[in-house]
Design a protein around this motif. Structure first.
Motif, PDB file in Angstrom:
ATOM      1  N   LEU A  18       0.814  -1.206   0.000  1.00 19.59           N
ATOM      2  CA  LEU A  18       0.000   0.000   0.000  1.00 19.59           C
ATOM      3  C   LEU A  18       0.853   1.263   0.000  1.00 19.59           C
ATOM      4  CD1 LEU A  18      -2.706   1.454   0.204  1.00 19.59           C
ATOM      5  CD2 LEU A  18      -2.618   1.089   2.682  1.00 19.59           C
ATOM      6  N   ASP A  19       1.886   1.315   0.845  1.00 26.64           N
ATOM      7  CA  ASP A  19       2.697   2.534   0.913  1.00 26.64           C
ATOM      8  C   ASP A  19       3.404   2.814  -0.406  1.00 26.64           C
ATOM      9  OD1 ASP A  19       4.352   0.309   1.352  1.00 26.64           O
ATOM     10  OD2 ASP A  19       5.731   1.416   2.652  1.00 26.64           O
ATOM     11  N   LYS A  20       3.869   1.767  -1.082  1.00 25.39           N
ATOM     12  CA  LYS A  20       4.523   1.946  -2.385  1.00 25.39           C
ATOM     13  C   LYS A  20       3.523   2.451  -3.422  1.00 25.39           C
ATOM     14  CE  LYS A  20       8.444  -1.178  -2.802  1.00 25.39           C
ATOM     15  NZ  LYS A  20       8.981  -2.304  -3.554  1.00 25.39           N
ATOM     16  N   THR A  30       6.741  11.211  -0.464  1.00 26.10           N
ATOM     17  CA  THR A  30       7.729  10.194  -0.110  1.00 26.10           C
ATOM     18  C   THR A  30       7.022   9.001   0.525  1.00 26.10           C
ATOM     19  OG1 THR A  30       8.095  11.067   2.120  1.00 26.10           O
ATOM     20  CG2 THR A  30       9.503  11.948   0.360  1.00 26.10           C
ATOM     21  N   ARG A  31       7.693   7.859   0.516  1.00 27.32           N
ATOM     22  CA  ARG A  31       7.113   6.678   1.150  1.00 27.32           C
ATOM     23  C   ARG A  31       6.976   6.846   2.660  1.00 27.32           C
ATOM     24  NH1 ARG A  31       9.649   1.256  -0.696  1.00 27.32           N
ATOM     25  NH2 ARG A  31       8.308   0.531   0.974  1.00 27.32           N
ATOM     26  N   PRO A  32       7.968   7.465   3.340  1.00 24.18           N
ATOM     27  CA  PRO A  32       7.780   7.669   4.781  1.00 24.18           C
ATOM     28  C   PRO A  32       6.533   8.514   5.111  1.00 24.18           C
ATOM     29  CG  PRO A  32      10.085   7.937   4.234  1.00 24.18           C
ATOM     30  CD  PRO A  32       9.338   7.798   2.936  1.00 24.18           C
ATOM     31  N   GLU A  36       3.451   7.206   7.406  1.00 25.69           N
ATOM     32  CA  GLU A  36       2.954   8.007   8.530  1.00 25.69           C
ATOM     33  C   GLU A  36       1.442   8.201   8.427  1.00 25.69           C
ATOM     34  OE1 GLU A  36       3.524  12.563  10.048  1.00 25.69           O
ATOM     35  OE2 GLU A  36       5.295  11.525   9.282  1.00 25.69           O
ATOM     36  N   ALA A  37       0.948   8.477   7.228  1.00 25.72           N
ATOM     37  CA  ALA A  37      -0.496   8.659   7.034  1.00 25.72           C
ATOM     38  C   ALA A  37      -1.250   7.357   7.285  1.00 25.72           C
ATOM     39  CB  ALA A  37      -0.771   9.168   5.623  1.00 25.72           C
ATOM     40  N   ILE A  38      -0.719   6.253   6.804  1.00 27.55           N
ATOM     41  CA  ILE A  38      -1.376   4.957   7.002  1.00 27.55           C
ATOM     42  C   ILE A  38      -1.424   4.614   8.486  1.00 27.55           C
ATOM     43  CG2 ILE A  38      -1.238   2.487   6.541  1.00 27.55           C
ATOM     44  CD1 ILE A  38       0.187   3.297   3.860  1.00 27.55           C
ATOM     45  N   ASN A  39      -0.306   4.779   9.171  1.00 27.10           N
ATOM     46  CA  ASN A  39      -0.248   4.482  10.606  1.00 27.10           C
ATOM     47  C   ASN A  39      -1.150   5.417  11.409  1.00 27.10           C
ATOM     48  OD1 ASN A  39       1.511   2.313  10.352  1.00 27.10           O
ATOM     49  ND2 ASN A  39       3.326   3.590  10.593  1.00 27.10           N
ATOM     50  N   GLY A  40      -1.356   6.627  10.901  1.00 26.38           N
ATOM     51  CA  GLY A  40      -2.214   7.599  11.576  1.00 26.38           C
ATOM     52  C   GLY A  40      -3.693   7.392  11.298  1.00 26.38           C
ATOM     53  N   GLY A  41      -4.036   6.382  10.510  1.00 23.10           N
ATOM     54  CA  GLY A  41      -5.433   6.094  10.228  1.00 23.10           C
ATOM     55  C   GLY A  41      -6.028   6.955   9.129  1.00 23.10           C
ATOM     56  N   LYS A  42      -5.194   7.633   8.360  1.00 21.62           N
ATOM     57  CA  LYS A  42      -5.677   8.521   7.302  1.00 21.62           C
ATOM     58  C   LYS A  42      -5.979   7.781   6.008  1.00 21.62           C
ATOM     59  CE  LYS A  42      -4.832  12.151   9.863  1.00 21.62           C
ATOM     60  NZ  LYS A  42      -5.915  12.831  10.528  1.00 21.62           N
ATOM     61  N   LYS A  51      -2.206  -1.666   7.722  1.00 20.62           N
ATOM     62  CA  LYS A  51      -0.790  -1.382   7.929  1.00 20.62           C
ATOM     63  C   LYS A  51      -0.148  -1.037   6.591  1.00 20.62           C
ATOM     64  CE  LYS A  51      -0.249  -4.347  11.954  1.00 20.62           C
ATOM     65  NZ  LYS A  51       0.485  -5.473  12.519  1.00 20.62           N
ATOM     66  N   PRO A  52       1.019  -0.377   6.609  1.00 16.32           N
ATOM     67  CA  PRO A  52       1.676   0.030   5.365  1.00 16.32           C
ATOM     68  C   PRO A  52       2.044  -1.124   4.442  1.00 16.32           C
ATOM     69  CG  PRO A  52       2.665   1.163   7.225  1.00 16.32           C
ATOM     70  CD  PRO A  52       1.719   0.152   7.782  1.00 16.32           C
ATOM     71  N   GLY A  53       2.330  -2.283   4.991  1.00 18.84           N
ATOM     72  CA  GLY A  53       2.739  -3.425   4.173  1.00 18.84           C
ATOM     73  C   GLY A  53       1.578  -4.203   3.581  1.00 18.84           C
ATOM     74  N   ARG A  54       0.363  -3.753   3.790  1.00 16.94           N
ATOM     75  CA  ARG A  54      -0.816  -4.443   3.274  1.00 16.94           C
ATOM     76  C   ARG A  54      -0.746  -4.517   1.750  1.00 16.94           C
ATOM     77  NH1 ARG A  54      -6.614  -4.796   4.201  1.00 16.94           N
ATOM     78  NH2 ARG A  54      -7.352  -5.774   2.304  1.00 16.94           N
ATOM     79  N   SER A  55      -0.990  -5.691   1.204  1.00 13.95           N
ATOM     80  CA  SER A  55      -0.995  -5.861  -0.250  1.00 13.95           C
ATOM     81  C   SER A  55      -2.328  -5.395  -0.801  1.00 13.95           C
ATOM     82  CB  SER A  55      -0.794  -7.332  -0.621  1.00 13.95           C
ATOM     83  OG  SER A  55       0.505  -7.736  -0.273  1.00 13.95           O
ATOM     84  N   ILE A  56      -2.250  -4.607  -1.853  1.00  9.48           N
ATOM     85  CA  ILE A  56      -3.470  -4.171  -2.525  1.00  9.48           C
ATOM     86  C   ILE A  56      -3.441  -4.665  -3.959  1.00  9.48           C
ATOM     87  CG2 ILE A  56      -3.822  -2.153  -1.062  1.00  9.48           C
ATOM     88  CD1 ILE A  56      -2.801  -0.483  -3.465  1.00  9.48           C
TER      89      ILE A  56
END
Length: 140
Positions: A18-20, A30-32, A36-42, A51-56
Motif C-alpha cells: 500500500l505505501d509503495k 515520499t514513502r515515509p 505516517e499517514a497509514i499508521n495515523g489512520g488517514k 498497515k503500510p505493508g498491506r498488499s493491494i
C-alpha cells in the motif's frame, strides 16, 4: 531479509504494498509520508484501517484523508515506479461524489480568500523585536 521473498510473491500475484502504491500514485511525496499517514489512520482499504505493508490489488477501494480533503478511489492498476502525474492518474479511478466535493471545497476556499498559512521557522531579529514591543518584554 525475511520480507523479500514474501514481497516478490505478492508482486508476482498482481499485488503491491500500500505505501509503495500511494507513493507511485502521487498521493504522497515520499514513502515515509505515506507510512505516517497509514499508521495515523488517514488511509483505509475497503473501509478498514490497515498497515503500510498491506498488499493491494486492482479493485480495492481506498479512502485517503489528506488535510481537509478526502479521496474515495478504486485501484485500477499497479506501478513499481513513480511516473509523471498524467500516468499516475491512470492508476486509480476516483468516485464522482468525492471529486465533486473536493472541487467544491477548493472553490469555497478560493472565494473566501483563505490560503494555507506559510510555514515559517524561527522569528527574525526584527520579528523578535516586534514581539518584544508587543508583549512589553523588550528592554531599551
Amino acid at each position: 531479509m525475511t520480507g523479500a521473498p514474501k514481497q516478490a510473491a505478492a508482486e508476482a500475484a498482481g499485488a503491491q504494498r500500500l505505501d509503495k502504491w500511494l507513493w507511485a500514485a502521487r498521493f504522497f511525496k515520499t514513502r515515509p509520508l505515506a507510512v505516517e499517514a497509514i499508521n495515523g489512520g488517514k488511509v483505509q482499504v475497503d473501509g478498514q484501517r490497515v498497515k503500510p505493508g498491506r498488499s493491494i490489488r486492482p479493485g480495492n477501494r481506498l479512502t485517503i484523508h489528506k488535510g481537509e480533503y478526502e479521496w474515495r478511489i478504486e485501484v485500477q492498476a499497479l506501478s513499481k515506479q513513480r511516473r509523471p502525474a498524467t500516468e499516475a492518474a491512470l492508476l486509480y479511478r476516483e468516485d464522482e461524489h468525492s471529486h465533486r466535493k473536493r472541487q467544491e471545497q477548493v472553490r469555497e476556499r478560493r472565494e473566501a480568500g483563505r490560503t494555507p498559512a506559510p510555514e515559517r521557522g524561527r522569528p527574525s531579529k526584527r520579528d523578535r523585536r516586534r514581539i518584544g514591543d508587543f508583549t512589553g518584554r523588550r528592554r531599551g
